[in-house]
Design an enzyme around this catalytic site. Structure first.
Site, PDB file in Angstrom:
ATOM      1  N   ASP A   9      -6.085  54.514 -54.536  1.00  0.00           N
ATOM      2  CA  ASP A   9      -7.514  54.193 -54.571  1.00  0.00           C
ATOM      3  C   ASP A   9      -8.234  55.204 -55.454  1.00  0.00           C
ATOM      4  O   ASP A   9      -7.751  56.320 -55.669  1.00  0.00           O
ATOM      5  CB  ASP A   9      -8.049  54.241 -53.137  1.00  0.00           C
ATOM      6  CG  ASP A   9      -9.533  53.951 -53.037  1.00  0.00           C
ATOM      7  OD1 ASP A   9     -10.048  53.114 -53.798  1.00  0.00           O
ATOM      8  OD2 ASP A   9     -10.191  54.584 -52.176  1.00  0.00           O
ATOM      9  N   ASP A  11     -12.156  55.862 -55.284  1.00  0.00           N
ATOM     10  CA  ASP A  11     -13.284  56.521 -54.615  1.00  0.00           C
ATOM     11  C   ASP A  11     -12.818  57.329 -53.411  1.00  0.00           C
ATOM     12  O   ASP A  11     -12.194  56.801 -52.488  1.00  0.00           O
ATOM     13  CB  ASP A  11     -14.321  55.487 -54.182  1.00  0.00           C
ATOM     14  CG  ASP A  11     -14.901  54.726 -55.362  1.00  0.00           C
ATOM     15  OD1 ASP A  11     -14.727  55.173 -56.507  1.00  0.00           O
ATOM     16  OD2 ASP A  11     -15.532  53.681 -55.127  1.00  0.00           O
ATOM     17  N   ASP A 134      -8.710  55.763 -48.549  1.00  0.00           N
ATOM     18  CA  ASP A 134      -9.520  56.428 -47.526  1.00  0.00           C
ATOM     19  C   ASP A 134     -10.141  55.442 -46.542  1.00  0.00           C
ATOM     20  O   ASP A 134     -10.831  55.858 -45.621  1.00  0.00           O
ATOM     21  CB  ASP A 134     -10.616  57.286 -48.169  1.00  0.00           C
ATOM     22  CG  ASP A 134     -11.627  56.478 -48.947  1.00  0.00           C
ATOM     23  OD1 ASP A 134     -11.211  55.646 -49.774  1.00  0.00           O
ATOM     24  OD2 ASP A 134     -12.836  56.674 -48.745  1.00  0.00           O
TER      25      ASP A 134
END
Length: 180
Positions: A9, A11, A134
């Site tokens: 990922d 971000d 996250d």
């Protein structure tokens, strides 16, 4: 021997959106929010004025100006020696982020080939051996091994294998290589 694949990922995993968001919020609204203020709170509720905070995500430059998470560049270079690395971002929610995220990756991760960058709306279509993210909303549908990268909003989550830094990611994958 086939190489295993790792989806990563952007971000709050390689791009420090949290730090960028706090700085933008404080500058725009004269606040004094710190990263400690966000710990354990869902992103949508973390700021004193969540609606105002969300408007910042839609401003030009928000995604383009995020700092790199410490150790991410070095770790991904090292992981590329043994794994196929894909950068995967659910960028469709914020359409202005598409070009900014691509330009950010070109600047900070030029060693990731454009064929290994996936901008999508729903990460459940990703079928890699590992997913480092996250957010549970992405990990819950992971077809391989889900790995939770620590961010302020997920510190209380007990589900999934957790890594707190890119050095921990490297340790985890060194173990994976040793076991294969």
């Amino acid at each position: 021997m086939n190489r295993k694949s790792v989806a990563v990922d952007m971000d709050n995993v390689i791009a420090d959106i949290e730090t960028n968001w706090i700085a933008s919020y404080n500058a725009e609204f004269g606040a004094n929010v710190t990263s400690e203020d966000l710990i354990g709170k869902p992103e949508n509720d973390a700021f004193p004025d969540p609606i105002a905070a969300k408007t910042l995500i839609y401003k030009p430059g928000f995604f383009r100006n995020a700092p790199v998470i410490e150790g991410a560049q070095e770790a991904l270079r090292k992981l590329q020696e043994h794994f196929d690395i894909y950068i995967v971002s659910a960028a469709m929610e914020f359409p202005n982020s598409l070009a900014e995220k691509y330009d950010w990756l070109a600047e900070h991760f030029p060693f990731i080939h454009w064929k290994n960058i996936v901008f999508c709306g729903d990460k459940s279509v990703i079928a890699t051996d590992y997913l480092i993210d996250d957010h549970l909303k992405n990990l819950d549908f992971c077809k391989g091994m889900p790995i939770l990268f620590t961010a302020g909003h997920n510190v209380n989550v007990k589900k999934y294998r957790r890594v707190n830094s890119w050095s921990e990611v490297l340790e985890l994958f060194e173990g994976e290589l040793a076991n294969s």
